[in-house]
Design a protein around this motif. Structure first.
Motif, PDB file in Angstrom:
ATOM      1  N   ASP A 140       0.813  -1.133   0.067  1.00 56.07           N
ATOM      2  CA  ASP A 140      -0.147   0.026  -0.011  1.00 56.07           C
ATOM      3  C   ASP A 140       0.761   1.259   0.004  1.00 56.07           C
ATOM      4  OD1 ASP A 140      -2.102  -1.828  -0.212  1.00 56.07           O
ATOM      5  OD2 ASP A 140      -2.542  -1.204   1.972  1.00 56.07           O
ATOM      6  N   VAL A 141       2.026   1.275   0.493  1.00 53.98           N
ATOM      7  CA  VAL A 141       2.861   2.291   0.565  1.00 53.98           C
ATOM      8  C   VAL A 141       3.087   2.944  -0.763  1.00 53.98           C
ATOM      9  CG1 VAL A 141       5.208   0.963   0.164  1.00 53.98           C
ATOM     10  CG2 VAL A 141       5.379   3.258   1.448  1.00 53.98           C
ATOM     11  N   THR A 142       2.886   2.278  -1.996  1.00 53.41           N
ATOM     12  CA  THR A 142       2.946   2.602  -3.290  1.00 53.41           C
ATOM     13  C   THR A 142       2.181   3.805  -3.515  1.00 53.41           C
ATOM     14  OG1 THR A 142       3.628   0.592  -4.179  1.00 53.41           O
ATOM     15  CG2 THR A 142       3.139   2.086  -5.820  1.00 53.41           C
ATOM     16  N   ARG A 143       1.012   4.069  -2.936  1.00 51.07           N
ATOM     17  CA  ARG A 143      -0.038   4.956  -3.137  1.00 51.07           C
ATOM     18  C   ARG A 143       0.410   6.401  -2.608  1.00 51.07           C
ATOM     19  NH1 ARG A 143      -3.580   1.053  -0.565  1.00 51.07           N
ATOM     20  NH2 ARG A 143      -4.719  -0.290  -2.303  1.00 51.07           N
ATOM     21  N   LEU A 149       6.943   5.039 -12.192  1.00 54.39           N
ATOM     22  CA  LEU A 149       7.250   4.304 -13.405  1.00 54.39           C
ATOM     23  C   LEU A 149       7.474   3.102 -13.223  1.00 54.39           C
ATOM     24  CD1 LEU A 149      10.087   7.351 -13.781  1.00 54.39           C
ATOM     25  CD2 LEU A 149       7.988   7.136 -15.236  1.00 54.39           C
ATOM     26  N   LEU A 150       6.957   2.223 -14.576  1.00 56.71           N
ATOM     27  CA  LEU A 150       6.949   0.870 -14.315  1.00 56.71           C
ATOM     28  C   LEU A 150       7.599   0.099 -15.458  1.00 56.71           C
ATOM     29  CD1 LEU A 150       3.216   0.606 -13.175  1.00 56.71           C
ATOM     30  CD2 LEU A 150       5.078   0.452 -11.833  1.00 56.71           C
ATOM     31  N   PRO A 151       8.302  -1.090 -15.213  1.00 56.37           N
ATOM     32  CA  PRO A 151       9.137  -1.468 -16.088  1.00 56.37           C
ATOM     33  C   PRO A 151       8.252  -2.289 -17.304  1.00 56.37           C
ATOM     34  CG  PRO A 151       9.049  -3.010 -13.950  1.00 56.37           C
ATOM     35  CD  PRO A 151       8.216  -1.922 -13.793  1.00 56.37           C
ATOM     36  N   GLY A 152       7.011  -2.749 -17.004  1.00 56.82           N
ATOM     37  CA  GLY A 152       6.315  -3.611 -18.012  1.00 56.82           C
ATOM     38  C   GLY A 152       4.738  -3.656 -17.591  1.00 56.82           C
ATOM     39  N   ALA A 153       4.147  -4.389 -18.500  1.00 50.78           N
ATOM     40  CA  ALA A 153       2.689  -4.649 -18.278  1.00 50.78           C
ATOM     41  C   ALA A 153       2.517  -5.611 -17.082  1.00 50.78           C
ATOM     42  CB  ALA A 153       2.264  -5.504 -19.597  1.00 50.78           C
ATOM     43  N   LYS A 154       3.255  -6.489 -16.772  1.00 50.51           N
ATOM     44  CA  LYS A 154       3.136  -7.543 -15.783  1.00 50.51           C
ATOM     45  C   LYS A 154       3.035  -6.558 -14.354  1.00 50.51           C
ATOM     46  CE  LYS A 154       6.516  -9.220 -13.318  1.00 50.51           C
ATOM     47  NZ  LYS A 154       7.715  -9.856 -13.066  1.00 50.51           N
ATOM     48  N   THR A 155       3.772  -5.857 -14.128  1.00 51.08           N
ATOM     49  CA  THR A 155       3.987  -4.861 -12.883  1.00 51.08           C
ATOM     50  C   THR A 155       2.820  -4.136 -12.789  1.00 51.08           C
ATOM     51  OG1 THR A 155       6.392  -5.249 -12.632  1.00 51.08           O
ATOM     52  CG2 THR A 155       5.247  -3.368 -11.479  1.00 51.08           C
ATOM     53  N   VAL A 160      -2.323  -2.150 -10.769  1.00 53.73           N
ATOM     54  CA  VAL A 160      -3.959  -1.441 -11.105  1.00 53.73           C
ATOM     55  C   VAL A 160      -4.717  -2.485 -10.357  1.00 53.73           C
ATOM     56  CG1 VAL A 160      -5.524  -1.280 -12.967  1.00 53.73           C
ATOM     57  CG2 VAL A 160      -3.099  -0.604 -13.442  1.00 53.73           C
ATOM     58  N   ARG A 161      -4.571  -3.558 -10.473  1.00 52.39           N
ATOM     59  CA  ARG A 161      -5.527  -4.537  -9.705  1.00 52.39           C
ATOM     60  C   ARG A 161      -5.798  -4.335  -8.205  1.00 52.39           C
ATOM     61  NH1 ARG A 161      -3.500  -8.854 -12.559  1.00 52.39           N
ATOM     62  NH2 ARG A 161      -2.284  -9.658 -10.916  1.00 52.39           N
ATOM     63  N   ARG A 162      -4.545  -3.925  -7.611  1.00 49.81           N
ATOM     64  CA  ARG A 162      -4.463  -3.688  -6.282  1.00 49.81           C
ATOM     65  C   ARG A 162      -4.849  -2.069  -5.947  1.00 49.81           C
ATOM     66  NH1 ARG A 162      -0.670  -5.214  -2.037  1.00 49.81           N
ATOM     67  NH2 ARG A 162      -2.544  -4.618  -1.006  1.00 49.81           N
ATOM     68  N   LYS A 163      -5.154  -1.345  -6.783  1.00 50.32           N
ATOM     69  CA  LYS A 163      -5.362   0.070  -6.824  1.00 50.32           C
ATOM     70  C   LYS A 163      -4.270   0.846  -6.099  1.00 50.32           C
ATOM     71  CE  LYS A 163     -10.352  -0.523  -7.049  1.00 50.32           C
ATOM     72  NZ  LYS A 163     -11.666  -0.419  -6.170  1.00 50.32           N
ATOM     73  N   LEU A 164      -2.896   0.223  -6.635  1.00 50.56           N
ATOM     74  CA  LEU A 164      -1.512   1.172  -6.053  1.00 50.56           C
ATOM     75  C   LEU A 164      -1.375   2.214  -7.009  1.00 50.56           C
ATOM     76  CD1 LEU A 164       0.320  -1.975  -5.209  1.00 50.56           C
ATOM     77  CD2 LEU A 164      -1.166  -0.767  -3.595  1.00 50.56           C
ATOM     78  N   VAL A 165      -1.790   2.171  -8.289  1.00 53.56           N
ATOM     79  CA  VAL A 165      -1.415   3.438  -9.035  1.00 53.56           C
ATOM     80  C   VAL A 165      -2.715   3.968  -9.728  1.00 53.56           C
ATOM     81  CG1 VAL A 165       1.013   2.716  -9.605  1.00 53.56           C
ATOM     82  CG2 VAL A 165      -1.035   1.842 -10.963  1.00 53.56           C
ATOM     83  N   ARG A 166      -2.765   5.142 -10.192  1.00 55.79           N
ATOM     84  CA  ARG A 166      -4.105   5.606 -10.760  1.00 55.79           C
ATOM     85  C   ARG A 166      -3.819   6.325 -12.128  1.00 55.79           C
ATOM     86  NH1 ARG A 166      -1.934   8.810  -6.837  1.00 55.79           N
ATOM     87  NH2 ARG A 166      -2.296  11.203  -6.938  1.00 55.79           N
ATOM     88  N   PRO A 167      -4.898   6.559 -13.084  1.00 58.25           N
ATOM     89  CA  PRO A 167      -4.693   6.923 -14.500  1.00 58.25           C
ATOM     90  C   PRO A 167      -3.931   8.433 -14.170  1.00 58.25           C
ATOM     91  CG  PRO A 167      -6.833   5.889 -14.197  1.00 58.25           C
ATOM     92  CD  PRO A 167      -6.316   5.756 -12.787  1.00 58.25           C
ATOM     93  N   GLY A 168      -3.167   8.613 -15.157  1.00 58.35           N
ATOM     94  CA  GLY A 168      -2.471   9.797 -15.147  1.00 58.35           C
ATOM     95  C   GLY A 168      -1.274  10.086 -14.255  1.00 58.35           C
ATOM     96  N   HIS A 169      -1.097   9.007 -13.325  1.00 58.69           N
ATOM     97  CA  HIS A 169      -0.036   9.138 -12.466  1.00 58.69           C
ATOM     98  C   HIS A 169       1.170   7.944 -12.304  1.00 58.69           C
ATOM     99  CE1 HIS A 169      -1.476  12.504  -9.993  1.00 58.69           C
ATOM    100  NE2 HIS A 169      -2.781  12.069 -10.500  1.00 58.69           N
ATOM    101  N   HIS A 170       1.170   7.203 -13.501  1.00 61.72           N
ATOM    102  CA  HIS A 170       1.912   6.307 -13.805  1.00 61.72           C
ATOM    103  C   HIS A 170       2.223   5.886 -15.146  1.00 61.72           C
ATOM    104  CE1 HIS A 170      -1.731   3.950 -14.519  1.00 61.72           C
ATOM    105  NE2 HIS A 170      -1.118   3.039 -15.241  1.00 61.72           N
ATOM    106  N   ALA A 171       3.448   5.371 -15.570  1.00 62.83           N
ATOM    107  CA  ALA A 171       3.671   5.118 -16.893  1.00 62.83           C
ATOM    108  C   ALA A 171       4.477   3.997 -17.185  1.00 62.83           C
ATOM    109  CB  ALA A 171       4.498   6.620 -17.540  1.00 62.83           C
ATOM    110  N   VAL A 172       4.515   3.218 -18.086  1.00 62.00           N
ATOM    111  CA  VAL A 172       5.216   1.969 -18.584  1.00 62.00           C
ATOM    112  C   VAL A 172       6.327   2.473 -19.156  1.00 62.00           C
ATOM    113  CG1 VAL A 172       5.294  -0.228 -19.289  1.00 62.00           C
ATOM    114  CG2 VAL A 172       3.263   0.557 -18.065  1.00 62.00           C
TER     115      VAL A 172
END
Length: 391
Positions: A140-143, A149-155, A160-172
């Protein structure tokens, strides 16, 4: 129209250098985009390693060294054995410095304390130092981070499933560390043609195979004459004697390796040099032997056999924290190791396609464009958008 200058800090607040290559390559790309970058380090070896990676632009970057006061050093002598006290004190004692940046880029989550506990008004940008599956990478600390910034689709999908990142606030963006590596290199560390095994245990007191199997693994390799062994654990394993897992509530004492195992021509023991973190061993070996380390994803840049040691009776099937164990054989006792090694190349046919698919899902790539460049562009775009929205 010129891009406004942003004051961007890169914080390396650790006593080891394994996190540096994950974010440092972005620095020169930001400088090329006309941004002002300050590198903040907490030890000399970190600064030296950063300067080595960004040699082409180091003269255009400001370097700042931070440290803790005398009282904090005394406390750290005791508390540092079980808590990252020094890192926390460095954050607390340098809030004024950090407040001067438009954004602070970090490769770890301890820095989230700047928001969660110290109420600092600065944009925190997080790029995980690794692309593994351990549950600790999806907390949860990720919030607390403003941009991830994320390395790929897996991460991304798991966050996203855990709602740790939100639209407009992350990028692969991919894996900037790869921008610093000659992926075609094949270093040689032994003067023979035996297959070389890389044993890469983690440091976590529960997940690591070191405590319950590690010494038996070294003893077995010492007695045989069919394989070379590179023992290169996670650099934190031999950094301290006492290891604490807050996540798993376990403390374990790490013992030393007997000298008789350190002077064998077919065994290379490296408990923390630069080669442990620059993929030298991952590029040189033929078979990977490990447990929970994210380095296995660097290993499959060139698909090869993997063997995983289940020393803690994990129910790993269908568990996302053990996804990497689907890329090779899983054994639960050292007595099974000789057979697993003997059939490793034959078994690889079962795992080759899975490793290639896992690599593609883990690391986003764009032909002709580096991950570091994508990261720099995403950082600038986010910060400029953020300033416009705040205006």
């Amino acid at each position: 129209m010129t891009t406004p200058h942003l004051q961007i800090g890169f914080l390396f607040n650790h006593d080891c250098t394994h996190q540096i290559a994950h974010t440092a390559p972005i620095i020169c790309e930001l400088v090329a985009l006309g941004q002002d970058v300050t590198v903040v380090t907490s030890c000399d070896t970190q600064e030296q390693q950063v300067k080595k990676i960004i040699a082409g632009c180091a003269a255009r970057v400001r370097f700042v060294h931070i440290d803790i006061n005398r009282i904090s050093r005394a406390i750290n002598t005791v508390a540092g054995a079980v808590l990252p006290f020094r890192r926390i004190a460095n954050l607390r004692d340098n809030l004024g410095l950090f407040a001067g940046f438009d954004a602070l880029v970090v490769p770890e989550t301890t820095s989230a304390l700047l928001k969660s506990h110290f109420n600092l008004d600065v944009r925190l940008i997080y790029l995980p130092h690794g692309a593994g599956d351990r549950s600790i990478g999806f907390r949860d600390v990720t919030r607390f981070f403003d941009f991830v910034l994320l390395p790929g689709a897996k991460t991304r999908e798991r966050m996203v499933r855990r709602k740790l990142v939100r639209p407009g606030h992350h990028a692969v963006i991919g894996y900037p560390k790869f921008d610093t590596i000659d992926m075609a290199a094949r270093p040689r560390f032994f003067g023979n043609d035996r297959p070389t095994v890389l044993y890469n245990p983690h440091f976590d007191p529960i997940l690591s195979s070191w405590w319950d199997m590690g010494m038996a693994v070294l003893e077995w390799f010492a007695r045989q004459d069919e394989y070379n062994l590179i023992f290169a654990p996670h650099v934190m394993l031999f950094r301290r004697r006492l290891h604490t897992s807050v996540e798993h509530r376990r403390i374990r004492y790490r013992w030393s390796i007997p000298e008789r195992l350190r002077n064998l021509s077919h065994i290379l023991i490296d408990t923390g040099s630069t080669r442990s973190v620059d993929m030298s061993y991952a590029l040189a070996a033929d078979i990977y032997l490990g447990d929970a380390s994210s380095q296995v994803y660097e290993w499959i840049c060139n698909p090869r056999p993997c063997i995983f040691l289940n020393s803690h009776n994990a129910r790993w099937q269908d568990n996302p924290s053990y996804t990497h164990w689907n890329m090779g054989q899983v054994i639960d006792r050292v007595s099974a190791l000789p057979h697993a090694l003997a059939v490793a190349r034959q078994q690889q046919a079962r795992f080759d396609a899975h490793q290639r698919a896992a690599f593609a899902a883990t690391f986003h790539t764009v032909p002709g464009q580096s991950a570091s460049r994508r990261a720099a562009e995403e950082i600038v775009y986010y910060l400029l958008q953020d300033k416009r929205e705040a205006a």
